[in-house]
Design a protein around this motif. Structure first.
Motif, short mmCIF file in Angstrom:
data_model
loop_
_atom_site.label_atom_id
_atom_site.label_comp_id
_atom_site.label_asym_id
_atom_site.label_seq_id
_atom_site.Cartn_x
_atom_site.Cartn_y
_atom_site.Cartn_z
N HIS A 40 0.85 -1.18 0.00
CA HIS A 40 0.00 0.00 0.00
C HIS A 40 0.88 1.23 0.00
N SER A 41 0.35 2.29 -0.58
CA SER A 41 1.09 3.54 -0.54
C SER A 41 0.95 4.15 0.85
N PRO A 42 1.88 5.01 1.23
CA PRO A 42 1.77 5.66 2.54
C PRO A 42 0.48 6.47 2.67
N ALA A 43 0.03 7.08 1.58
CA ALA A 43 -1.21 7.86 1.63
C ALA A 43 -2.41 6.96 1.91
N ALA A 44 -2.44 5.79 1.28
CA ALA A 44 -3.55 4.86 1.50
C ALA A 44 -3.53 4.35 2.93
N THR A 45 -2.36 4.08 3.46
CA THR A 45 -2.24 3.62 4.84
C THR A 45 -2.71 4.70 5.81
N THR A 46 -2.34 5.94 5.53
CA THR A 46 -2.76 7.06 6.38
C THR A 46 -4.27 7.24 6.33
N ARG A 47 -4.85 7.16 5.12
CA ARG A 47 -6.31 7.29 4.99
C ARG A 47 -7.02 6.18 5.75
N ALA A 48 -6.52 4.97 5.65
CA ALA A 48 -7.14 3.85 6.35
C ALA A 48 -7.06 4.04 7.86
N LEU A 49 -5.91 4.50 8.34
CA LEU A 49 -5.74 4.74 9.77
C LEU A 49 -6.67 5.84 10.26
N LEU A 50 -6.76 6.95 9.51
CA LEU A 50 -7.64 8.05 9.89
C LEU A 50 -9.10 7.62 9.85
N SER A 51 -9.45 6.80 8.87
CA SER A 51 -10.82 6.30 8.77
C SER A 51 -11.18 5.49 10.01
N ARG A 52 -10.28 4.62 10.42
CA ARG A 52 -10.54 3.81 11.62
C ARG A 52 -10.58 4.68 12.87
N LEU A 53 -9.72 5.68 12.94
CA LEU A 53 -9.70 6.59 14.07
C LEU A 53 -11.03 7.34 14.18
N TRP A 54 -11.51 7.89 13.06
CA TRP A 54 -12.78 8.63 13.08
C TRP A 54 -13.94 7.72 13.39
N ALA A 55 -13.90 6.48 12.92
CA ALA A 55 -14.96 5.53 13.26
C ALA A 55 -14.98 5.30 14.77
N GLY A 56 -13.82 5.20 15.38
CA GLY A 56 -13.74 5.05 16.83
C GLY A 56 -14.26 6.27 17.56
#
Length: 83
Positions: free
Chosen positions: A11-27
């Motif tokens: 995965h690209s770093p941007a995709a990893t960051t988006r996935a992490l932020l998405s999970r953070l906001w879901a939490g």
């Protein structure tokens, strides 16, 4: 092929960051919903739904009036409080 291995987790770093932020906001949203539920955040809407469903001719109080009546009832009947 496009140079990636089949089934690889590249995965690209941007995709990893988006996935992490998405999970953070879901939490964060989950915690906000939990906190709202504890404090009665959906109580007014449930009350309005109940009135419309079971008492269609009754006037629906404003949200402000609903909370005023609810707190007045809690003061008149302190046995319903937890503390």
């Amino acid at each position: 092929m496009d140079g990636r291995f089949v089934g690889s987790a590249v995965h690209s770093p941007a995709a990893t960051t988006r996935a992490l932020l998405s999970r953070l906001w879901a939490g964060v949203r989950g915690v906000a919903r939990w906190y709202s539920a504890i404090n009665g955040g959906q109580d007014y809407q449930r009350y309005v739904d109940h009135l419309r469903r079971t008492h269609p001719g009754c006037p629906v109080p404003s949200e402000r009036q609903y909370w005023r009546d609810r707190y007045d009832e809690a003061e008149r009947n302190p046995t319903t409080r937890c503390c």
